[in-house]
Scaffold this motif. Structure first.
Motif, PDB file in Angstrom:
ATOM      1  N   ILE A 341       0.850  -1.191   0.000  1.00 30.18           N
ATOM      2  CA  ILE A 341       0.000   0.000   0.000  1.00 30.18           C
ATOM      3  C   ILE A 341       0.887   1.242   0.000  1.00 30.18           C
ATOM      4  N   ASP A 342       0.684   2.117  -0.957  1.00 34.16           N
ATOM      5  CA  ASP A 342       1.492   3.328  -1.094  1.00 34.16           C
ATOM      6  C   ASP A 342       1.119   4.338  -0.009  1.00 34.16           C
ATOM      7  N   ASP A 343       2.131   5.031   0.536  1.00 38.26           N
ATOM      8  CA  ASP A 343       1.851   5.996   1.604  1.00 38.26           C
ATOM      9  C   ASP A 343       1.120   7.229   1.083  1.00 38.26           C
ATOM     10  N   ASN A 344       1.166   7.493  -0.219  1.00 43.20           N
ATOM     11  CA  ASN A 344       0.371   8.595  -0.768  1.00 43.20           C
ATOM     12  C   ASN A 344      -1.125   8.326  -0.647  1.00 43.20           C
ATOM     13  N   LEU A 345      -1.490   7.068  -0.564  1.00 39.80           N
ATOM     14  CA  LEU A 345      -2.888   6.702  -0.354  1.00 39.80           C
ATOM     15  C   LEU A 345      -3.212   6.584   1.135  1.00 39.80           C
ATOM     16  N   SER A 346      -2.327   5.978   1.894  1.00 45.04           N
ATOM     17  CA  SER A 346      -2.623   5.702   3.303  1.00 45.04           C
ATOM     18  C   SER A 346      -2.487   6.942   4.191  1.00 45.04           C
ATOM     19  N   LEU A 347      -1.529   7.831   3.898  1.00 48.61           N
ATOM     20  CA  LEU A 347      -1.275   8.962   4.798  1.00 48.61           C
ATOM     21  C   LEU A 347      -2.473   9.905   4.928  1.00 48.61           C
ATOM     22  N   PRO A 348      -3.081  10.394   3.848  1.00 46.05           N
ATOM     23  CA  PRO A 348      -4.229  11.296   4.056  1.00 46.05           C
ATOM     24  C   PRO A 348      -5.443  10.602   4.652  1.00 46.05           C
ATOM     25  N   ILE A 349      -5.651   9.343   4.301  1.00 49.21           N
ATOM     26  CA  ILE A 349      -6.818   8.633   4.834  1.00 49.21           C
ATOM     27  C   ILE A 349      -6.662   8.386   6.333  1.00 49.21           C
ATOM     28  N   ILE A 350      -5.482   7.928   6.754  1.00 48.64           N
ATOM     29  CA  ILE A 350      -5.262   7.672   8.185  1.00 48.64           C
ATOM     30  C   ILE A 350      -5.300   8.969   8.979  1.00 48.64           C
ATOM     31  N   THR A 351      -4.630  10.008   8.470  1.00 46.67           N
ATOM     32  CA  THR A 351      -4.601  11.277   9.194  1.00 46.67           C
ATOM     33  C   THR A 351      -5.992  11.891   9.288  1.00 46.67           C
TER      34      THR A 351
END
Length: 370
Positions: A341-351
């Motif tokens: 899973i790319d952090d460009n996808l996970s970072l805004p969703i998690i934050t």
């Protein structure tokens, strides 16, 4: 009167004996080398010695001199040894210089390679594009009263083009070469055989814009743009001076990317906290036609998260709580190791999801203690 053959032979021997002795006495004595063979005999020196011995044998065989000239072979051997003694050190010096030269060249090449390997790649074009999306979120979506629907439509249209292009790039090498000539400066080496990070970036931005309140979505996009850039930059600059992150987050046990450093973790935390504090303290009031905010300085948690009009988490108490939690969530989300899973996808969703949950908890606590 003719002498018998035996007597002539005897007289010849007696007559030639003093000449040989006299010629040997006139020849200067040469120092004899040790019979122990040298440890490093040059091939060139050995060839010269063999040539001298062969020429001496030919001269002695075809010479019209007396038979006693064959006794000069030991002298020629000594001359050959003397020549060999002079040639071998020269050859050894040449070999030593050659070895030293090759060793110095090898060391210079090694140092050059190490310097090249140690050169930091800051990915300036990629990070510039990465950070510009945060400016878009602040300037267009919020301060310029931009429409969320317009941004979602534009990003969706771009995805409809980029996803087929990325599939063609991965299947056809000729198309891949043409694609990389155009936008290769924005790609990492790891993305040349996998999906482009821009696709995951747009998917992450679209997801938070569609599912979250606008102010939380804007903060999530800004964190994606600036916190990820700060973590990458400071990690490359100062990561060698700080320890690596553990494999698991203490207490929670979440998997962390051990290749990332404490310097990048701290940079992400500070940037995330600064974005949240700066937005809800200074940027949020600038929008004229703003929707109901999730938090305000005077009123605390907004009505969408609080059942009562409690102002328990307003002012400094509320903004400090939001800043600390957002900083920690940002650092952890940026350092998570989620496999493919790319952090460009996970970072805004998690934050964004954690900020939404934080306001829910603050609103509930305000209702309990009011």
């Amino acid at each position: 009167m003719a002498l018998p053959a035996n007597d002539a032979f005897s007289l010849g021997l007696a007559h030639d004996q003093p000449r040989r002795s006299s010629s040997r006495s006139r020849t200067p004595s040469l120092p004899r080398r040790s019979s122990t063979p040298p440890t490093n005999i040059s091939m060139a020196g050995a060839k010269r010695a063999h040539k001298l011995r062969a020429s001496s044998m030919r001269d002695s065989h075809y010479s019209s001199a007396s038979v006693g000239s064959l006794s000069d072979a030991p002298i020629l051997d000594e001359l050959a040894e003397e020549v060999d003694a002079q040639v071998v050190p020269r050859e050894a010096k040449k070999q030593s210089r050659a070895r030293n030269g090759s060793a110095s060249n090898t060391s210079r090449n090694k140092k050059h390679t190490e310097k090249k390997d140690n050169k930091i790649d800051f990915e300036i074009p990629r990070k510039a594009l990465h950070s510009s999306i945060g400016n878009l979120a602040f300037l267009y979506l919020w301060t310029s009263d931009g429409s969320r629907d317009h941004v979602v439509t534009a990003l969706s249209s771009a995805l409809a083009v980029l996803i087929p292009v990325d599939i063609l790039r991965l299947r056809y090498p000729s198309f891949e070469r043409a694609f990389e000539k155009c936008v290769g400066i924005f790609m990492r080496d790891s993305e040349r055989r996998t999906s482009n990070g821009v696709i995951w970036y747009m998917l992450g931005v679209n997801t938070v814009l569609v599912t979250l309140p606008l102010d939380i979505a804007v903060v999530s996009v800004a964190i994606l743009s600036w916190a990820d850039t700060a973590a990458s930059t400071f990690g490359r600059l100062y990561g060698q001076f700080t320890p690596r992150l553990p494999a698991r987050l203490p207490i929670l046990g979440l998997p962390l990317a051990s290749r990332k450093s404490l310097a990048g973790f701290i940079a992400a935390a500070i940037t995330g906290a600064a974005v949240a504090i700066g937005f809800w303290s200074f940027v949020a009031p600038l929008r004229e036609q703003r929707p109901e905010l999730s938090w305000t300085w005077e009123g605390g948690v907004g009505g969408a998260f609080a059942d009562s009009g409690s102002k328990m988490f307003s002012g400094w108490t509320g903004i400090a709580t939001i800043g600390i939690v957002t900083g920690l969530v940002t650092a952890v989300a940026e350092a998570l190791d989620l496999g493919s899973i790319d952090d460009n996808l996970s970072l805004p969703i998690i934050t964004g999801g954690c900020l939404w949950g934080l306001f829910k908890v603050l609103g509930w606590l305000g209702g309990v203690f009011s």
